[in-house]
Each structure stands twice: as structure tokens, then as C-alpha cells.
Design a protein around this motif. Structure first.
Motif, PDB file in Angstrom:
ATOM      1  N   LYS A   1       0.833  -1.202   0.000  1.00 28.43           N
ATOM      2  CA  LYS A   1       0.000   0.000   0.000  1.00 28.43           C
ATOM      3  C   LYS A   1       0.869   1.254   0.000  1.00 28.43           C
ATOM      4  O   LYS A   1       0.520   2.262  -0.608  1.00 28.43           O
ATOM      5  CB  LYS A   1      -0.951   0.027   1.210  1.00 28.43           C
ATOM      6  N   ASP A   2       2.018   1.174   0.694  1.00 34.82           N
ATOM      7  CA  ASP A   2       2.944   2.308   0.722  1.00 34.82           C
ATOM      8  C   ASP A   2       3.511   2.610  -0.661  1.00 34.82           C
ATOM      9  O   ASP A   2       3.935   3.727  -0.931  1.00 34.82           O
ATOM     10  CB  ASP A   2       4.096   2.058   1.701  1.00 34.82           C
TER      11      ASP A   2
ATOM     12  N   ARG B   1       1.734   2.758  -3.119  1.00 32.02           N
ATOM     13  CA  ARG B   1       0.549   3.348  -3.778  1.00 32.02           C
ATOM     14  C   ARG B   1      -0.181   2.359  -4.679  1.00 32.02           C
ATOM     15  O   ARG B   1      -0.712   2.721  -5.727  1.00 32.02           O
ATOM     16  CB  ARG B   1       0.914   4.602  -4.552  1.00 32.02           C
TER      17      ARG B   1
ATOM     18  N   THR C   1      -3.275  -0.208  -5.440  1.00 30.01           N
ATOM     19  CA  THR C   1      -4.660  -0.423  -5.040  1.00 30.01           C
ATOM     20  C   THR C   1      -4.831  -1.874  -4.610  1.00 30.01           C
ATOM     21  O   THR C   1      -3.983  -2.729  -4.910  1.00 30.01           O
ATOM     22  CB  THR C   1      -5.626  -0.127  -6.207  1.00 30.01           C
TER      23      THR C   1
END
Length: 172
Positions: free
Chosen positions: A18-19, A21, A23
Motif C-alpha cells: 500500500k505504501d 501506492r 490499489t
């Protein structure tokens, strides 16, 4: 137990992705080769919530009052608690029941005369704001001028504007 538990996928690994970016769909299809609903099921089972962007640090009413006693202004308090925008700060402050700090500006005849005097000198609203005896924003000065009808009548006289339009339309 699902396939993610079998391969040893951890919440830490999820947050690392998630870091970057990614989805949830990208994580499911590209990294784990599973359907997104399976990832959602795994997240529910492990209590993983999507990491939301931090808009600022939460504070208590007491912490806010302490900052006010230190002499900080509203924008300075918002900056201290690292709020991304002033409106997000105000919304959070309102949720705590802290009333807005709007200052009622009394429209005394002296203040109106002072504003009118500067208008007659041809000063701009920003210049008037800097010179008047009462501290207020340019927006408030403009509002007072408009609501109290203090215009000098030269540039914003709507009647003359309408007459000019009509004469221009006749000649066209």
C-alpha cells in the motif's frame, strides 16, 4: 483459512504494498494472483483497515485551549497539529464542540466613515484593510463596503454600466 494464510502473507506485507501506492485490485491481481474479493476476505479476517491518509493529529479540547493560552492563532494551531488544510482542521475542531472563533465586528459610524474616507481617496480594499483602525480581513472590508453601500459610485455604478450597454447596443 485461505490461500494467503497458507503462503504466510502478513498485514505488514500488505501495508508495504500500500505504501507503494498500489490499489487492492493491483495487489490481488498483480502481486498475489488472487481475486480482489479474496483479499477483502483476508483483510476482514485479520482486521486490516485501509490506511487512510493522515489529515492531522487528533487533539483534545484541553490541548486546543492550551495552544490558545500560548497565544497561537487558529492557522498556527492547525499547522502545529499538522492539518493538511484549514477546513479539515475546522471540521475536526467543530466535531469536538469547540465554537468558531469568529469575531463580531461592530459597524460603528466612525468605522464606516473611516472606510468611506479611504474609498474617497481611491484606495483599494487591500490598502484600506491595512490602514483602518479595526483589524479585519480584506473580505470583511469588502463585505462592509457592499452591504453598507459605501461605494464611491465611479467604477461600480450599475446604472451607468447598464446605460453604457444600452447605448452600445443601439450603435451596434
Amino acid at each position: 483459512m485461505c490461500i494467503l494464510d497458507e503462503i504466510g502473507f502478513t498485514p505488514e506485507q500488505y501495508f508495504e504494498l500500500k505504501d507503494k501506492r498500489m490499489t487492492d485490485e493491483e495487489i490481488a491481481y498483480d502481486e498475489l494472483d488472487i481475486a480482489p474479493w479474496k483479499l477483502g476476505e483476508w483483510k476482514r479476517r485479520h482486521g486490516v483497515k485501509n490506511a487512510k491518509i493522515s489529515h492531522g493529529k487528533k487533539f483534545t479540547r484541553e490541548e486546543w485551549e492550551e495552544k490558545r493560552k500560548e497565544g497561537l492563532t487558529e492557522p498556527a494551531i492547525a499547522e502545529f497539529f499538522e492539518y493538511k488544510t484549514f477546513s479539515i482542521y475546522l471540521r475536526y475542531k467543530r466535531s469536538l464542540g469547540i465554537p468558531p472563533m469568529t469575531k463580531k465586528i461592530e459597524r460603528t459610524p466612525e468605522l464606516l466613515a473611516e472606510i468611506k474616507k479611504y474609498l474617497d481617496q481611491g484606495l483599494l480594499i487591500k490598502e484600506i484593510t491595512e490602514k483602518i483602525s479595526v483589524k479585519m480581513s480584506s473580505v470583511m472590508v469588502g463585505r462592509i463596503i457592499r452591504e453598507e453601500g459605501l461605494h464611491d459610485g465611479k467604477s461600480s455604478d450599475s446604472k451607468s454600466i447598464q446605460e453604457n450597454r444600452e447605448s452600445a447596443n443601439k450603435g451596434a
